[in-house]
Design a protein around this motif. Structure first.
Motif, mmCIF file in Angstrom:
data_model
loop_
_atom_site.group_PDB
_atom_site.id
_atom_site.type_symbol
_atom_site.label_atom_id
_atom_site.label_comp_id
_atom_site.label_asym_id
_atom_site.label_seq_id
_atom_site.Cartn_x
_atom_site.Cartn_y
_atom_site.Cartn_z
ATOM 1 N N GLU A 109 0.765 -1.370 -0.135
ATOM 2 C CA GLU A 109 -0.098 0.081 -0.015
ATOM 3 C C GLU A 109 0.728 1.058 -0.082
ATOM 4 O O GLU A 109 2.142 1.333 0.416
ATOM 5 C CB GLU A 109 -0.822 0.018 1.235
ATOM 6 N N ALA A 110 0.429 2.492 -0.375
ATOM 7 C CA ALA A 110 1.080 3.622 -0.533
ATOM 8 C C ALA A 110 0.605 4.629 0.502
ATOM 9 O O ALA A 110 -0.398 4.268 1.374
ATOM 10 C CB ALA A 110 1.026 4.289 -2.005
ATOM 11 N N CYS A 111 1.275 5.853 0.710
ATOM 12 C CA CYS A 111 0.870 6.692 1.763
ATOM 13 C C CYS A 111 -0.258 7.383 1.360
ATOM 14 O O CYS A 111 -0.582 7.697 0.191
ATOM 15 C CB CYS A 111 2.070 7.616 1.669
ATOM 16 N N PRO A 112 -1.573 7.201 2.146
ATOM 17 C CA PRO A 112 -2.522 7.962 1.737
ATOM 18 C C PRO A 112 -2.726 9.447 1.912
ATOM 19 O O PRO A 112 -3.464 9.835 1.542
ATOM 20 C CB PRO A 112 -3.415 7.254 3.055
ATOM 21 N N GLY A 113 -1.636 9.978 2.654
ATOM 22 C CA GLY A 113 -1.574 11.547 2.338
ATOM 23 C C GLY A 113 -0.609 12.044 3.387
ATOM 24 O O GLY A 113 -0.263 11.517 4.303
ATOM 25 N N PRO A 114 -0.235 13.354 3.011
ATOM 26 C CA PRO A 114 0.697 14.033 4.087
ATOM 27 C C PRO A 114 0.273 14.027 5.274
ATOM 28 O O PRO A 114 -0.796 14.687 5.807
ATOM 29 C CB PRO A 114 1.134 15.304 3.490
ATOM 30 N N GLY A 115 1.366 13.648 6.338
ATOM 31 C CA GLY A 115 1.100 13.721 7.772
ATOM 32 C C GLY A 115 0.256 12.527 8.192
ATOM 33 O O GLY A 115 -0.014 12.405 9.514
ATOM 34 N N LYS A 116 -0.062 11.654 7.574
ATOM 35 C CA LYS A 116 -1.043 10.424 7.772
ATOM 36 C C LYS A 116 -0.220 9.480 8.032
ATOM 37 O O LYS A 116 1.012 9.047 7.483
ATOM 38 C CB LYS A 116 -2.362 10.063 7.112
ATOM 39 N N PRO A 117 -0.483 8.562 9.084
ATOM 40 C CA PRO A 117 0.194 7.280 9.391
ATOM 41 C C PRO A 117 0.485 6.454 8.198
ATOM 42 O O PRO A 117 -0.457 6.150 7.572
ATOM 43 C CB PRO A 117 -0.606 6.457 10.457
ATOM 44 N N ALA A 118 1.893 5.922 7.691
ATOM 45 C CA ALA A 118 2.240 4.991 6.983
ATOM 46 C C ALA A 118 1.726 3.940 7.031
ATOM 47 O O ALA A 118 1.547 3.070 8.257
ATOM 48 C CB ALA A 118 3.716 5.044 6.660
ATOM 49 N N PRO A 119 0.737 3.042 6.069
ATOM 50 C CA PRO A 119 0.344 1.677 6.214
ATOM 51 C C PRO A 119 1.529 0.838 6.633
ATOM 52 O O PRO A 119 2.759 0.805 6.187
ATOM 53 C CB PRO A 119 -0.268 1.505 4.780
ATOM 54 N N ALA A 120 1.030 -0.323 7.280
ATOM 55 C CA ALA A 120 2.295 -1.231 7.860
ATOM 56 C C ALA A 120 2.602 -1.860 6.473
ATOM 57 O O ALA A 120 3.691 -2.426 6.478
ATOM 58 C CB ALA A 120 1.633 -2.438 8.746
ATOM 59 N N MET A 121 1.651 -1.910 5.366
ATOM 60 C CA MET A 121 2.125 -2.882 4.333
ATOM 61 C C MET A 121 2.576 -1.777 3.290
ATOM 62 O O MET A 121 2.962 -1.951 1.953
ATOM 63 C CB MET A 121 0.653 -3.172 3.556
ATOM 64 N N MET A 122 3.246 -0.610 3.654
ATOM 65 C CA MET A 122 3.779 0.389 2.641
ATOM 66 C C MET A 122 5.282 0.097 2.956
ATOM 67 O O MET A 122 5.786 -0.433 3.901
ATOM 68 C CB MET A 122 3.616 1.952 3.045
#
Length: 293
Positions: A251-264
């Motif tokens: 998975e990719a970053c959902p947006g600036p400042g949001k937690p990075a997914p564990a699957m990133m």
């Protein structure tokens, strides 16, 4: 006009070659960047789906679902599954040396492994029970039972995969098992990952066959791209690779400042997200991002 003297043309060619060599060295220094190796920097010549840990697959357990399967609620609607986990604020125990000196990374271990003698009860209420054992390569300075306790703490945490309502886990030291968490030196990790066609280049982890392979370099030193604690980075390693085993892709970053997914693939940069080790937050919400094709 008189043609330039032959020696003048030769001198001009030599100057061009020297300029090219200087530019090449400068490019190499930029590629190496922080941390001293290019593999940890994003490679714009390839997509994330071509990275060395593209390996998502839902691996069935050895046995059929058993022992009071749950109703498999959706991640957003379900709270953390009851378990014998420590409080969500508890960090996995560290196997790093207590000294402030950087831990020694052994590039090439003995090639043989010791299975941790520790075992534990089932954690999570999901009907798909996955038994795992922990093995550590000999000669790399990591104690097997301490490593097993750290892995168990991660998979027992309510922020890990038991909150999906489907999967549960059990640490075993003998008997039947579904997968092994294997901590190995960089050279040995590369050799094991290569059996699945993965090029980990002495730097990253993989999931291949029945093995979650953890590069000891990452276990002992973390990643320069991840600004959380070493214990959190170890949790990210376990959550990411076990996530592949149970069928999650990148998975990719959902947006600036949001937690990075564990699957990133956070080792290649956070892309504006904040470092995060867990697939779920403390309220049981899945921390997702856009799927990487």
């Amino acid at each position: 006009m008189r043609a330039p003297h032959r020696s003048s043309r030769r001198a001009a060619r030599q100057r061009r070659r020297r300029r090219a060599a200087v530019l090449g060295c400068a490019a190499l220094l930029v590629a190496l960047g922080a941390g001293g190796y290019a593999v940890l920097s994003p490679d714009t010549s390839r997509t994330a789906s071509e990275g060395p840990t593209t390996q998502a697959r839902a691996v069935p357990p050895l046995t059929e679902p058993s022992a009071a399967p749950s109703t498999n609620p959706s991640p957003a609607a379900s709270g953390p599954a009851p378990s014998t986990a420590p409080p969500s604020s508890a960090a996995p125990p560290s196997t790093a040396p207590p000294s402030t000196a950087p831990p020694e990374v052994v590039e090439h271990g003995a090639g043989s492994f010791t299975t941790a003698g520790a075992s534990g009860g089932r954690v999570g209420t999901g009907g798909v029970l996955r038994r795992y054992r922990v093995e550590v390569e000999n000669g790399i300075g990591i104690e097997p039972d301490a490593a097993a306790a750290a892995v168990q703490a991660v998979l027992s945490d309510p922020r890990s995969w038991t909150t999906d309502g489907r999967d549960s886990f059990q640490l075993v030291s003998s008997g039947a098992y579904d997968f092994t968490v294997k901590i190995a030196s960089p050279d040995t990790a590369d050799a094991i990952c290569a059996t699945g066609g993965l090029d980990t280049r002495g730097e990253v982890n993989c999931d291949v066959g029945k093995q979650v392979v953890v590069n000891a370099k990452r276990w002992l030193t973390g990643s320069p791209q991840f600004d959380g604690s070493l214990d959190d980075y170890r949790a990210l390693i376990v959550n990411h690779e076990v996530g592949h085993r149970i069928g999650h892709g990148h998975e990719a970053c959902p947006g600036p400042g949001k937690p990075a997914p564990a699957m990133m693939q956070q080792i290649y940069g956070l892309k504006g997200c904040t470092a995060n080790a867990w697939p779920y937050d403390a309220q049981g919400t899945y921390l997702k991002g856009p799927s990487v094709p």
